[in-house]
Design a protein around this motif. Structure first.
Motif, PDB file in Angstrom:
ATOM      1  N   ALA A 354       0.821  -1.209   0.000  1.00  0.00           N
ATOM      2  CA  ALA A 354       0.000   0.000   0.000  1.00  0.00           C
ATOM      3  C   ALA A 354       0.855   1.260   0.000  1.00  0.00           C
ATOM      4  CB  ALA A 354      -0.936   0.006   1.214  1.00  0.00           C
ATOM      5  N   GLY A 355       2.115   1.148   0.433  1.00  0.00           N
ATOM      6  CA  GLY A 355       2.982   2.315   0.515  1.00  0.00           C
ATOM      7  C   GLY A 355       2.596   3.260   1.630  1.00  0.00           C
ATOM      8  N   GLU A 356       1.888   2.743   2.646  1.00  0.00           N
ATOM      9  CA  GLU A 356       1.426   3.555   3.761  1.00  0.00           C
ATOM     10  C   GLU A 356       1.984   3.022   5.070  1.00  0.00           C
ATOM     11  OE1 GLU A 356      -0.255   6.304   3.697  1.00  0.00           O
ATOM     12  OE2 GLU A 356      -0.600   6.316   1.530  1.00  0.00           O
ATOM     13  N   PRO A 357       2.486   3.923   5.946  1.00  0.00           N
ATOM     14  CA  PRO A 357       2.999   3.456   7.251  1.00  0.00           C
ATOM     15  C   PRO A 357       1.880   2.910   8.123  1.00  0.00           C
ATOM     16  CG  PRO A 357       2.924   5.849   7.180  1.00  0.00           C
ATOM     17  CD  PRO A 357       2.605   5.373   5.794  1.00  0.00           C
ATOM     18  N   SER A 358       2.255   2.035   9.034  1.00  0.00           N
ATOM     19  CA  SER A 358       1.266   1.381   9.882  1.00  0.00           C
ATOM     20  C   SER A 358       1.783   1.304  11.310  1.00  0.00           C
ATOM     21  CB  SER A 358       0.967  -0.030   9.352  1.00  0.00           C
ATOM     22  OG  SER A 358       0.132  -0.738  10.233  1.00  0.00           O
ATOM     23  N   VAL A 359       0.884   1.526  12.262  1.00  0.00           N
ATOM     24  CA  VAL A 359       1.210   1.382  13.684  1.00  0.00           C
ATOM     25  C   VAL A 359       0.295   0.309  14.262  1.00  0.00           C
ATOM     26  CG1 VAL A 359       1.331   2.497  15.927  1.00  0.00           C
ATOM     27  CG2 VAL A 359       1.890   3.791  13.878  1.00  0.00           C
ATOM     28  N   ILE A 360       0.885  -0.677  14.925  1.00  0.00           N
ATOM     29  CA  ILE A 360       0.114  -1.753  15.535  1.00  0.00           C
ATOM     30  C   ILE A 360       0.302  -1.647  17.045  1.00  0.00           C
ATOM     31  CG2 ILE A 360      -0.293  -4.237  15.582  1.00  0.00           C
ATOM     32  CD1 ILE A 360       1.230  -4.364  12.900  1.00  0.00           C
ATOM     33  N   PRO A 361      -0.682  -1.091  17.774  1.00  0.00           N
ATOM     34  CA  PRO A 361      -0.515  -0.901  19.218  1.00  0.00           C
ATOM     35  C   PRO A 361      -0.408  -2.218  19.982  1.00  0.00           C
ATOM     36  CG  PRO A 361      -2.315   0.434  18.344  1.00  0.00           C
ATOM     37  CD  PRO A 361      -1.949  -0.543  17.286  1.00  0.00           C
ATOM     38  N   ASP A 362      -1.178  -3.228  19.545  1.00  0.00           N
ATOM     39  CA  ASP A 362      -1.167  -4.516  20.246  1.00  0.00           C
ATOM     40  C   ASP A 362      -1.329  -5.625  19.216  1.00  0.00           C
ATOM     41  OD1 ASP A 362      -1.342  -6.692  21.879  1.00  0.00           O
ATOM     42  OD2 ASP A 362      -3.001  -5.956  23.089  1.00  0.00           O
ATOM     43  N   VAL A 363      -0.234  -6.289  18.927  1.00  0.00           N
ATOM     44  CA  VAL A 363      -0.254  -7.347  17.919  1.00  0.00           C
ATOM     45  C   VAL A 363      -1.225  -8.455  18.307  1.00  0.00           C
ATOM     46  CG1 VAL A 363       1.128  -9.140  16.800  1.00  0.00           C
ATOM     47  CG2 VAL A 363       2.091  -6.860  17.147  1.00  0.00           C
ATOM     48  N   GLN A 364      -1.224  -8.825  19.589  1.00  0.00           N
ATOM     49  CA  GLN A 364      -2.061  -9.933  20.038  1.00  0.00           C
ATOM     50  C   GLN A 364      -3.546  -9.600  19.991  1.00  0.00           C
ATOM     51  OE1 GLN A 364      -1.024 -12.998  20.724  1.00  0.00           O
ATOM     52  NE2 GLN A 364       1.057 -12.384  20.175  1.00  0.00           N
ATOM     53  N   ALA A 365      -3.867  -8.310  19.913  1.00  0.00           N
ATOM     54  CA  ALA A 365      -5.278  -7.917  19.870  1.00  0.00           C
ATOM     55  C   ALA A 365      -5.865  -8.053  18.475  1.00  0.00           C
ATOM     56  CB  ALA A 365      -5.435  -6.471  20.360  1.00  0.00           C
ATOM     57  N   THR A 366      -5.022  -8.321  17.481  1.00  0.00           N
ATOM     58  CA  THR A 366      -5.507  -8.501  16.115  1.00  0.00           C
ATOM     59  C   THR A 366      -5.719  -9.987  15.826  1.00  0.00           C
ATOM     60  OG1 THR A 366      -3.286  -8.686  15.175  1.00  0.00           O
ATOM     61  CG2 THR A 366      -4.201  -6.474  15.405  1.00  0.00           C
ATOM     62  N   ILE A 376       6.686 -10.211  20.080  1.00  0.00           N
ATOM     63  CA  ILE A 376       6.453  -8.830  19.644  1.00  0.00           C
ATOM     64  C   ILE A 376       5.011  -8.451  19.952  1.00  0.00           C
ATOM     65  CG2 ILE A 376       6.419  -7.265  17.686  1.00  0.00           C
ATOM     66  CD1 ILE A 376       9.211  -8.188  18.584  1.00  0.00           C
ATOM     67  N   ARG A 377       4.846  -7.297  20.633  1.00  0.00           N
ATOM     68  CA  ARG A 377       3.501  -6.867  21.007  1.00  0.00           C
ATOM     69  C   ARG A 377       3.056  -5.602  20.294  1.00  0.00           C
ATOM     70  NH1 ARG A 377       1.095  -9.109  25.314  1.00  0.00           N
ATOM     71  NH2 ARG A 377      -0.704  -8.183  24.262  1.00  0.00           N
ATOM     72  N   SER A 378       3.995  -4.760  19.872  1.00  0.00           N
ATOM     73  CA  SER A 378       3.616  -3.554  19.141  1.00  0.00           C
ATOM     74  C   SER A 378       4.701  -3.238  18.119  1.00  0.00           C
ATOM     75  CB  SER A 378       3.408  -2.359  20.081  1.00  0.00           C
ATOM     76  OG  SER A 378       4.558  -2.140  20.877  1.00  0.00           O
ATOM     77  N   SER A 379       4.284  -2.578  17.025  1.00  0.00           N
ATOM     78  CA  SER A 379       5.231  -2.324  15.935  1.00  0.00           C
ATOM     79  C   SER A 379       4.869  -1.048  15.177  1.00  0.00           C
ATOM     80  CB  SER A 379       5.257  -3.492  14.939  1.00  0.00           C
ATOM     81  OG  SER A 379       5.760  -4.660  15.520  1.00  0.00           O
ATOM     82  N   ILE A 380       5.908  -0.466  14.570  1.00  0.00           N
ATOM     83  CA  ILE A 380       5.744   0.604  13.581  1.00  0.00           C
ATOM     84  C   ILE A 380       6.361   0.093  12.288  1.00  0.00           C
ATOM     85  CG2 ILE A 380       6.334   2.961  12.914  1.00  0.00           C
ATOM     86  CD1 ILE A 380       6.506   3.690  15.846  1.00  0.00           C
ATOM     87  N   ILE A 381       5.602   0.136  11.200  1.00  0.00           N
ATOM     88  CA  ILE A 381       6.068  -0.354   9.897  1.00  0.00           C
ATOM     89  C   ILE A 381       5.954   0.793   8.902  1.00  0.00           C
ATOM     90  CG2 ILE A 381       5.772  -2.089   8.099  1.00  0.00           C
ATOM     91  CD1 ILE A 381       4.171  -3.718  10.258  1.00  0.00           C
ATOM     92  N   VAL A 382       7.092   1.197   8.339  1.00  0.00           N
ATOM     93  CA  VAL A 382       7.110   2.331   7.405  1.00  0.00           C
ATOM     94  C   VAL A 382       7.755   1.876   6.090  1.00  0.00           C
ATOM     95  CG1 VAL A 382       7.869   4.688   7.003  1.00  0.00           C
ATOM     96  CG2 VAL A 382       7.322   3.944   9.325  1.00  0.00           C
ATOM     97  N   PRO A 383       7.038   1.988   4.968  1.00  0.00           N
ATOM     98  CA  PRO A 383       7.634   1.619   3.678  1.00  0.00           C
ATOM     99  C   PRO A 383       8.811   2.535   3.327  1.00  0.00           C
ATOM    100  CG  PRO A 383       5.238   1.817   3.525  1.00  0.00           C
ATOM    101  CD  PRO A 383       5.627   2.398   4.843  1.00  0.00           C
TER     102      PRO A 383
END
Length: 835
Positions: A354-366, A376-383
């Motif tokens: 998508a070319g869009e950054p993503s923030v995942i506050p709680d991986v286990q909640a998804t 890993i419980r939270s992440s920032i992913i930036v293309p």
């Protein structure tokens, strides 16, 4: 002088009467004109006296009030006059009550707030109550407004997000503060109040802060100071702050009110941005993508405090995101392995696509995260543009805020810019190197082209090419190698500038060289390039060390051959990793073709000029050749009259059939995928001559011609037949046998006969003819001869031959006439010498 006699009693009484009257008038005037309302009531609440002020206060005239009950001046809820009397019950000595607040009622019905002073007294034996009334509505409103403002001020101070300190301007002692200040200093409010303002700051800087305070106290007005100001917490931590203060008054005393703002996050951001700027500077000085990514993840860990960070690039096949650079904590957090992400990892893959950054506050909640066993419980992913993604993670839930997100985005953007710049600079450098390399290669090729003219044999041609590369200042040297079915690996034929020990190493490692770049070049007929010997897997691992020790850093593998016959490969070695682009490879490919043509011409000339030849007879019985299978199926015979090599890998066969109807041969030829075109040239009582064009299908005759052999004859009867070719007497016959068996594995060499050359033209005459005629002119002249163009009557017309050769009729006749003119000129100009 006698003293005056005292006044008598009558006189005294008259004077006193006059004084009482004046006093009464005086006091009556005071009461009447008083600014406060005065009203006197009897015990039954009847108004017996009222002045103008009280009448005006309630909107009545004095006459309206006299004789009426005081109840009319108060709302019904306060109309009981006994309420007034209750204030006198407790009066023991003064018989009065002051500052009683009651609500009155104006004639209009409006209510007004009154302040009452009540006094009981007796007049002429009657008990009366005199009340002083004052309208305090405006005063009360002002008081309410003041109290509201004070409450608002206190609320604002208490709820303010910034710390507020109010200090005595003269002593510097803090008088008031708020809860934000308590949180900032990690002290209770009552402990802060009473501290000296210098105690808010580091003790070693007390003098500096005292000077700032006193200077502000003298100057007054607003004060803003943001240069390296700090406060000390109860735990000894330094907190950077900005201070905005103002000199004002509080309860009549001058105070300085200071607003302290915690700028820890801002300072962290500023420091991080400065560090990111330094990282960007370092990355801008780096040409390696690997080093750029390493700088980025190191900055994320050491400056931004993101220890679990990594950069993943899209793989060459576009099917995964592979790690390029990661911090040490990534592997340790994930059990020792660094992951490769695929479309089955939606968090990372979706952000990249998508070319869009993503923030995942709680991986286990998804839903996806809950199904995975990961720390890993939270992440920032930036293309990172089209390169890949930057990932930073945490083992805690919701461990990233907006500032973290912004900083990671800035770092990723800087990384992308650095990668793009490095890629652009590499492209420019590559183009520059390619141009330099191209110019040097062209110079070598021109030199080789001139040298090939004087090389009469294949061995001399190959040796000359190797020597020219070895003599250049670009390459260490070169070697020529071949592959054969009987040998495994690369067989070195000749070399120049190459260490003998290295050549021995190449010979020993036959297994690896059989599948290396040289073998690939021979099998595919395309130029292969090893730009870096140490890193390219196409370079045989077993000889990498030997190459490195001799400073062989790059290599080019140039196949050379004629038509579809591959003679071998030229391998050239350079002293540094060399960039060889498409243009350079195209020049190398042309060099390979030039070497192949030179070898083919040399071998053909050698065959023509040899006093003795070697005649090779091959059995084609049982092969899938068109002529073999057709003669067997139609029970007929075919005789080969001649073969003309044409352009675009096309060969024109002239054959004569016997014992079969021409239409049957034509029908079979048209149905065969190997025959592109068939034409009946002439027909006799028994025999018929055909012209057949074969393109893109390897034939035995073609394989032999491309090897430099002359196909003298061929005959096939009912599936049984032979093909006879002539080669120079001193030629190794194995390549010719292998070439034939590569086309038809069941073909076999029946005989080889060494004999004198049946036709040995004058060398000088042939050389001149070969020089005068172009390849196209020779092709047209030979085709015309074999197709019966010169017969009478003509077996083939110019139009028919033009169609066979894929050219127009005028072009055919132009080339033919030119060729004839050259042949006749050569013959007649040498007539006297021939005679």
């Amino acid at each position: 002088m006698s003293e005056p006699s005292p006044p008598d009693d009558a006189t005294t009484s008259s004077l006193r009467s006059m004084e009482s009257a004046e006093e009464a008038a005086f006091f009556k005037s005071i009461v009447k004109d008083s600014l406060d309302g005065l009203i006197t009531i009897a015990e039954d609440a009847t108004i017996v006296f009222a002045n103008e002020a009280v009448a005006s206060l309630f909107g009545y005239s004095v006459d309206d009030l006299l004789g009426n009950s005081i109840h009319m001046l108060f709302p019904e809820r306060d109309s009981e006059v006994s309420d007034f009397y209750q204030y006198t019950d407790d009066l023991e000595s003064t018989n009065k009550c002051t500052n009683i607040e009651r609500v009155g009622r104006h004639r209009s019905g409006d209510e007004l707030l009154l302040s009452l002073c009540l006094r009981e007294h007796t007049y002429r034996g009657q008990c009366l109550f005199t009340v002083r009334l004052r309208d305090v509505s405006e005063q009360q409103q002002r008081q309410n407004e003041l109290e509201a403002a004070t409450e608002k001020y206190r609320t604002l101070v208490e709820t303010a997000p910034d710390a507020i300190f109010v200090a005595d301007a003269k002593t510097g002692v803090i008088q008031e503060t708020n809860q934000a200040a308590a949180e900032l200093l990690e002290r209770p409010v009552d402990e802060i109040e009473g501290m000296h303002q210098t105690e808010l700051h580091p003790s070693e800087e007390a003098e500096r802060y005292e000077q700032l305070f006193q200077g502000h106290q003298k100057r007054g007005g607003l004060f803003r100071e943001n240069q390296e100001l700090t406060v000390m917490t109860a735990n000894g931590n330094r907190i950077p702050v900005t201070i905005n203060s103002k000199t004002t008054e509080l309860r009549g005393r001058p105070v300085i009110q200071g607003i302290f703002r915690d700028i820890s996050e801002r300072k962290h951001r500023e420091d991080a941005l400065n560090a990111l700027h330094e990282t960007t500077q370092r990355m801008s000085e780096t040409a390696s993508s690997q080093m750029i990514c390493t700088h980025a993840v190191t900055t994320a860990a050491e400056v931004l405090d993101f220890p679990i960070s990594g950069i993943h690039f899209e793989s060459a096949d576009g099917e995964s995101l592979e790690p390029v650079a990661t911090t040490d904590k990534v592997a340790s957090a994930l059990g020792g392995s660094v992951p490769t992400f695929t479309p089955e990892d939606p968090f990372v893959w979706d952000a990249f696509e998508a070319g869009e950054p993503s923030v995942i506050p709680d991986v286990q909640a998804t839903e996806e995260g809950a199904a995975r066993d990961t720390p890993i419980r939270s992440s920032i992913i930036v293309p990172i543009g089209e390169y890949g993604v930057f990932i930073t993670s945490s083992e805690s839930v919701r461990d990233f805020d907006q500032i973290d997100f912004d900083l990671v985005r800035v770092l990723a953007a800087n990384t992308e810019a650095a990668l793009t710049r490095a890629e652009r600079e590499r492209a420019i450098a590559r183009q520059r190197d390619e141009l330099t390399t191209l110019n040097r290669i062209n110079a070598i090729v021109r030199d080789i082209n001139q040298a090939l003219v004087a090389s009469p044999t294949r061995e001399e041609i190959e040796q000359t090419v190797c020597e020219r590369f070895a003599a250049s200042n670009v390459y260490h040297g070169a070697l020529v190698g071949t592959l054969s079915a009987a040998e495994q690996g690369l067989s070195v034929q000749t070399a120049a500038g190459i260490d003998e020990t290295y050549l021995e190493t190449v010979a020993k490692e036959s297994t690896e060289t059989e599948s290396g770049a040289a073998a690939t070049a021979i099998r595919t007929g395309t130029v292969q390039v090893i730009e870096d010997v140490q890193t390219d897997p196409a370079f045989p691992a077993s000889i990498k060390t030997a190459a490195w020790e001799r400073n062989y850093r790059s290599a080019a593998y140039i196949p050379f051959g004629h038509g579809e016959t591959m003679y071998g490969v030229l391998v050239v070695y350079a002293a540094r990793p060399t960039v060889i682009g498409e243009r350079e490879q195209a020049v190398f490919a042309e060099l390979g073709e030039m070497i192949g043509h030179a070898i083919n011409a040399a071998e053909s000339k050698q065959l023509l000029y040899s006093d003795r030849i070697l005649e090779l007879e091959f059995s084609l019985s049982g092969t899938d050749s068109f002529f073999v299978t057709t003669s067997a199926e139609l029970e007929c015979s075919f005789t080969l009259n001649g073969v003309v090599p044409a352009s675009n890998d096309t060969y024109i066969f002239y054959v004569t059939s016997s014992g079969v109807a021409p239409k049957d041969v034509i029908e079979r030829a048209k149905a065969s995928p190997s025959i592109e075109y068939v034409r009946q040239i002439q027909s006799g009582d028994i025999d018929t001559t055909f012209e057949m064009k074969i393109r893109g299908t390897k034939t035995t005759a073609q394989a032999l011609i491309e090897r430099g052999a002359y196909v003298r004859s061929g005959s096939i009867t009912r599936g049984e037949g032979t093909l006879i070719a002539e080669v120079p007497a001193n030629t190794e016959i194995r390549p010719f046998v292998e070439a034939v068996q590569a086309v038809h594995p069941s073909a076999a060499l029946l005989a080889k006969r060494n004999r004198e050359h049946p036709l040995h033209p004058e060398p000088d005459l042939h050389d001149e003819l070969e020089t005068m005629l172009t390849a196209r002119q020779f092709e047209i002249l030979l085709s015309a001869y074999l197709a019966g163009y010169f017969d009478y009557p003509r077996a083939s017309t110019g139009t028919e031959l033009a169609e066979t050769l894929d050219i127009s009729s005028p072009t055919f006749h132009q080339h033919l006439q030119t060729a004839q003119q050259k042949v006749f000129t050569l013959l007649f100009s040498n007539h006297d010498e021939v005679d």
